[in-house]
Design an enzyme around this catalytic site. Structure first.
Site, short mmCIF file in Angstrom:
data_model
loop_
_atom_site.label_atom_id
_atom_site.label_comp_id
_atom_site.label_asym_id
_atom_site.label_seq_id
_atom_site.Cartn_x
_atom_site.Cartn_y
_atom_site.Cartn_z
N LYS A 151 0.78 -1.30 0.08
CA LYS A 151 0.15 -0.03 0.33
C LYS A 151 0.85 1.34 0.04
CE LYS A 151 -3.80 -2.42 0.33
NZ LYS A 151 -4.91 -1.87 -0.91
N HIS A 267 -6.41 -13.30 -7.69
CA HIS A 267 -7.36 -12.32 -7.27
C HIS A 267 -8.53 -12.37 -7.31
CE1 HIS A 267 -7.97 -8.12 -5.62
NE2 HIS A 267 -7.62 -8.45 -4.72
#
Length: 412
Positions: A151, A267
């Site tokens: 992140k 994902h």
């Protein structure tokens, strides 16, 4: 013109010669009529009687409504309807989840589950590594795997990304990954990023710690194999693919490519477009089954109702259990719990999931007041506490990184 009934309720059928789908149907029609419309649309029928449909075609290839319970309908499609050699998953989906969503007779319809016969399953190889293979790579036989998502999602340079991975590994994490929106942007080219991360992982290994990072290779169909092979040559220890946006065939192509020697992390970004409505779309369970068939080694399954993403506890559990089912021909698949994960929810999550999972936290690591390394330490301490059956608040008394995390985000 002769018409035929698609209703076969109470009749004995060979379940190993059919693909059996369970749908949840919302309609104003009698359920028998709605079920027939669904079976007809997805097999031999159309909106009116036709001269080209005869008894042999109907009997051999027509869908069969085999059960109706409340708003749930089970339909068996003959194995012969499916073109496994050249059609594969795309053609399977055209039947089990195709035009039915647009039928005017059905206000809503949701594919809840699908069962494949052995004749279809044997055409697929499943995971190369699976959950057990990942554990072997990481030398972590019992504890949950614990990872992070770098992140911010996008914006970091290759150098900063590699630094993040190193700090996370130094804090004890076993896994890290690119986020779903990062592939090969100018600010973080995939070649530079992969090489830099590989250096970080090598450094961690020299220091006695094993860690893998999943490089996102989600791209156009004509490029994905080449990009994955390139990423591996640059040092990728794992590759990642966004299954909904790239397609199940992309997962299968990556998993079955003999040149790819690393695990495939899958994902599920965009899945909420058709899993979120409990009455319409496709449940996560069929998606999980298809990913495992195609060869995914790890798949995101949600947070069992305790994270930030909308989902049902039942649906997350179904997906998790399907990853680890032992009664089918494939290796198991590592269930990945992600989406707003932080240390204070780990005990609740692991109580629901068991230990054979990969816990993945982005903000729950990067948002720690002490930085990424201490955020990773706090996550690992939460995992250790839950694994040992010790209350997180009690464990935090002697583990300051966990205490800081609990003070910031609380316990759920």
């Amino acid at each position: 013109m002769k018409t035929y009934s698609y209703l076969h309720i109470g009749e004995k059928i060979d379940r190993d010669a059919h693909v059996i789908c369970r749908y949840r149907v919302t309609t104003d029609l009698p359920m028998e009529k709605a079920a027939e419309a669904l079976a007809a649309e997805q097999s031999t029928g159309t909106w009116t009687g036709i001269s080209t449909l005869d008894e042999d075609v109907f009997g051999n290839y027509g869908g069969k409504v085999i059960e109706i319970k409340g708003d749930e309908v089970a339909i068996a499609f003959p194995e012969e309807d499916f073109s496994i050699e050249n059609g594969g998953i795309p053609q399977i989906l055209s039947i089990v989840a195709g035009n039915l969503f647009g039928l005017d007779a059905l206000h809503k319809v949701r594919l809840e589950d699908v069962e494949f016969p052995s004749g279809i399953l044997k055409k697929y190889k499943g995971p190369k590594f699976g959950a057990d293979g990942l554990r072997k790579i990481l030398d972590r036989p019992e504890k949950p795997l614990v990872g992070t998502i770098v992140k911010p999602k996008i914006g970091l340079s290759p150098k900063d990304t590699a630094k993040y991975v190193y700090e996370a590994g130094s804090g004890g994490l076993t896994n890290s990954k690119d986020d779903e929106t990062l592939v090969d942007q100018k600010f973080c080219p995939i070649e530079d990023r992969t090489k830099a991360i590989a250096e970080s992982l090598d450094k961690l290994k020299e220091e006695g710690h094993r860690m893998v990072h999943a490089i996102n290779v989600s791209t156009n169909g004509d490029r994905i194999i080449e990009l994955a092979e390139d990423a591996q040559s640059w040092g990728a220890s794992q590759i990642m693919v966004d299954v909904i946006t790239c397609g199940f065939a992309a997962v299968q192509a990556l998993a079955e490519d003999p040149k790819i020697k690393v695990p495939v992390h899958v994902h599920r970004t965009m899945h909420g477009a058709f899993t979120k409505d409990p009455l319409h779309g496709i449940a996560m369970l069929p998606i999980t089954k298809l990913v495992r068939m195609c060869g995914g080694d790890a798949l995101h399954v949600g947070t069992l109702g305790v994270g930030k993403m909308t989902g049902t506890v039942e649906g997350d559990h179904d997906s998790l259990e399907e990853c680890l089912r032992k009664d089918i021909r494939f290796k198991n698949m590592m269930p990945v719990c992600s989406g707003g994960v932080y240390p204070g929810m780990i005990a609740t999550m692991l109580k629901a999931s068991g230990s054979n999972v990969q816990i993945q936290a982005g903000g729950g690591v990067a948002g720690h007041p002490g930085g990424v390394r201490k955020g990773a330490m706090g996550m690992c301490q939460a995992i250790d506490a839950a694994f040992k059956g010790i209350d997180a608040s009690e464990y935090a008394k002697s583990h300051p990184e966990l205490k800081t995390a609990l003070d910031k985000w609380g316990i759920k």
